[in-house]
Design an enzyme around this catalytic site. Structure first.
Site, PDB file in Angstrom:
ATOM      1  N   HIS A   1       0.839  -1.198   0.000  1.00 33.32           N
ATOM      2  CA  HIS A   1       0.000   0.000   0.000  1.00 33.32           C
ATOM      3  C   HIS A   1       0.870   1.243   0.000  1.00 33.32           C
ATOM      4  O   HIS A   1       2.028   1.205   0.452  1.00 33.32           O
ATOM      5  CB  HIS A   1      -0.899   0.014   1.240  1.00 33.32           C
ATOM      6  CG  HIS A   1      -1.979  -1.019   1.212  1.00 33.32           C
ATOM      7  ND1 HIS A   1      -3.058  -0.979   2.065  1.00 33.32           N
ATOM      8  CD2 HIS A   1      -2.157  -2.118   0.444  1.00 33.32           C
ATOM      9  CE1 HIS A   1      -3.856  -2.002   1.818  1.00 33.32           C
ATOM     10  NE2 HIS A   1      -3.327  -2.713   0.842  1.00 33.32           N
TER      11      HIS A   1
ATOM     12  N   GLU B   1       0.874   3.834   1.873  1.00 32.44           N
ATOM     13  CA  GLU B   1       1.370   4.214   3.201  1.00 32.44           C
ATOM     14  C   GLU B   1       2.574   3.379   3.610  1.00 32.44           C
ATOM     15  O   GLU B   1       3.550   3.915   4.153  1.00 32.44           O
ATOM     16  CB  GLU B   1       0.275   4.037   4.270  1.00 32.44           C
ATOM     17  CG  GLU B   1      -0.975   4.829   4.028  1.00 32.44           C
ATOM     18  CD  GLU B   1      -2.069   4.057   3.312  1.00 32.44           C
ATOM     19  OE1 GLU B   1      -3.245   4.230   3.680  1.00 32.44           O
ATOM     20  OE2 GLU B   1      -1.753   3.267   2.391  1.00 32.44           O
TER      21      GLU B   1
END
EC number: 3.5.4.33
Length: 149
Positions: free
Chosen positions: A56, A58
């Protein structure tokens, strides 16, 4: 004098990362980590390209920022991300002890708040910065995906 490096400025940078993900056929989520008004990590979703469910935006941005500072804790850092973090990313953000998270669009189905995941108690959260732009990009992506299938 007004500070040009506000939450909107850095969210625009995260949206640029989301656009890159969109162009790659990834779910268009982008993230940047900022320390002292300087981007020290930036990333976008790479789950399809890397065949990795943990890739992801993040997670990628946390790793880039930690490598930049030479440590695992992101004290005095802010993460800007175009979509509310999922519980996996919230867990990583908890352990990184990031000082602030700013996200654009809420994820009412899979976001950390819906899942009941806790952030570090010292982490501040701001939501809704450029929410319309981030939501529009996500909607456009999924509409185009449906039309391809």
């Amino acid at each position: 004098m007004e500070n040009p490096f506000d939450d909107t400025y850095f969210m625009k940078k995260a949206l640029q990362e989301a656009e890159i993900a969109f162009d790659l056929g990834e779910v268009p989520v982008g993230a940047v980590v900022v320390a002292q008004n300087r981007i020290i990590g930036k990333a976008h979703n790479l789950t399809e390209r890397l065949l990795d469910v943990t890739a992801h935006a993040e997670m990628q941005a946390i790793t880039a920022a930690a490598n930049f500072i030479g440590g695992k804790y992101l004290h005095d850092c802010t993460l800007y991300v175009t979509l509310e973090p999922c519980q996996m990313c919230a867990g990583a953000l908890y352990w990184s002890q990031v000082s602030k998270i700013v996200f654009a669009a809420s994820d009412v189905e899979r976001g950390y708040r819906t899942m009941g995941t806790c952030l570090h108690p010292k982490t501040k959260v701001v939501s809704g910065i450029m929410e319309e732009e981030a939501s529009a990009l996500l909607k456009r992506f999924f509409i185009e995906r449906r039309n391809l299938n």
